[in-house]
Design a protein around this motif. Sequence first.
Motif, short mmCIF file in Angstrom:
data_model
loop_
_atom_site.label_atom_id
_atom_site.label_comp_id
_atom_site.label_asym_id
_atom_site.label_seq_id
_atom_site.Cartn_x
_atom_site.Cartn_y
_atom_site.Cartn_z
N ASP A 141 -12.08 3.03 7.25
CA ASP A 141 -10.80 3.71 7.55
C ASP A 141 -10.99 4.92 8.45
OD1 ASP A 141 -11.88 5.63 5.88
OD2 ASP A 141 -10.38 5.40 4.29
N ILE A 163 -3.74 -0.10 8.92
CA ILE A 163 -3.37 0.92 7.93
C ILE A 163 -2.61 0.27 6.78
CG2 ILE A 163 -1.94 2.96 7.49
CD1 ILE A 163 -2.56 3.94 10.27
N ILE A 164 -1.64 -0.55 7.13
CA ILE A 164 -0.77 -1.18 6.14
C ILE A 164 -1.52 -2.25 5.34
CG2 ILE A 164 1.32 -2.56 5.83
CD1 ILE A 164 2.32 -1.18 8.48
N GLY A 167 -4.68 -0.47 3.26
CA GLY A 167 -4.47 0.74 2.46
C GLY A 167 -5.09 1.99 3.04
N HIS A 168 -4.99 2.17 4.34
CA HIS A 168 -5.56 3.33 5.00
C HIS A 168 -4.57 4.51 5.07
CE1 HIS A 168 -8.60 0.71 7.49
NE2 HIS A 168 -8.83 0.67 6.19
N ASP A 169 -3.69 4.61 4.09
CA ASP A 169 -2.64 5.63 4.15
C ASP A 169 -3.19 7.05 4.25
OD1 ASP A 169 0.04 3.97 3.21
OD2 ASP A 169 -1.81 3.20 2.34
N LEU A 172 -3.39 8.91 7.59
CA LEU A 172 -2.22 9.49 8.24
C LEU A 172 -2.19 11.01 8.15
CD1 LEU A 172 0.43 6.93 6.94
CD2 LEU A 172 -0.49 7.08 9.26
N VAL A 214 5.07 4.29 8.52
CA VAL A 214 3.69 4.37 9.00
C VAL A 214 3.66 4.26 10.53
CG1 VAL A 214 1.46 3.18 9.06
CG2 VAL A 214 2.65 3.50 6.87
#
Length: 254
Positions: A141, A163-164, A167-169, A172, A214
């Motif tokens: 990530d 990202i989606i 799960g690379h939230d 952000l 996102v």
Amino acid sequence: MMKTAAPSWVMAGSVYENCVFLEGKVDEVALLFFESESCLAYDESDLPRELAELDLTYHVHLPLDLPWDDADEAARIVLGLMDKVRFLGVRQAVLHPPVTTGKNAFSVEATQQLLTVVTRAWCSHGFDCNDLLIENIEGADLIDLAPVIEDLGLGVCIDIGHIIAYGHDALLDRTDIFDRLRMVHINAPADIGTVKGRSKHVSLVHLDEAGRGVARKVLQACGEDCTLVYELFNWKHIETTIPIVEELLLMEGQ
């Protein structure tokens, strides 16, 4: 002003046929060099000189199968491919880093060493470190690689769909990474519930409200020197995505 780009495969046909089709629709083409061996074997029939006559610029997406257990060999492949497109004035490339989590993961320290070898070779070849763009992918990530990205002066490519899907939230909120943003890959995962669906790229029309959030955050982080790549392998998907991107860019501050 931000450039727009599309892959060198948006319809059945050769690289040249795809580029002729894309001329006038986007500013730049991402030359897809996904497989090391086959792409190193490209000759003038695959990359004709006429590509230079089109009203397009180009960048490279480097192979997905780089031999990361041998950084010198990975660097040789990278530079060999860049030499093939020297006649097009290509200076920028997207690189999938070694993974640091999941199956066949490298330690963070080993990954940093591997990226250092490739980056030094890249710069010794006359390229700018900031034009070697590290992409967030499954198993990487970029958060644990932020120090080496900064130390080496590398650029960053953020993939919205990744990202989606993976799960690379947390990415952000990393201004240190977004400060190095040079390129965005625009796509949505087909289905985050399956392995195949997570890896398949589809139009942004498939995003739910959270996904649109996102996408908006990533897109609005782009500066004028950022390239927006519609990383979709079907022109119809790109056509339906363009107005969504334009809408999200206009929503700044809301």
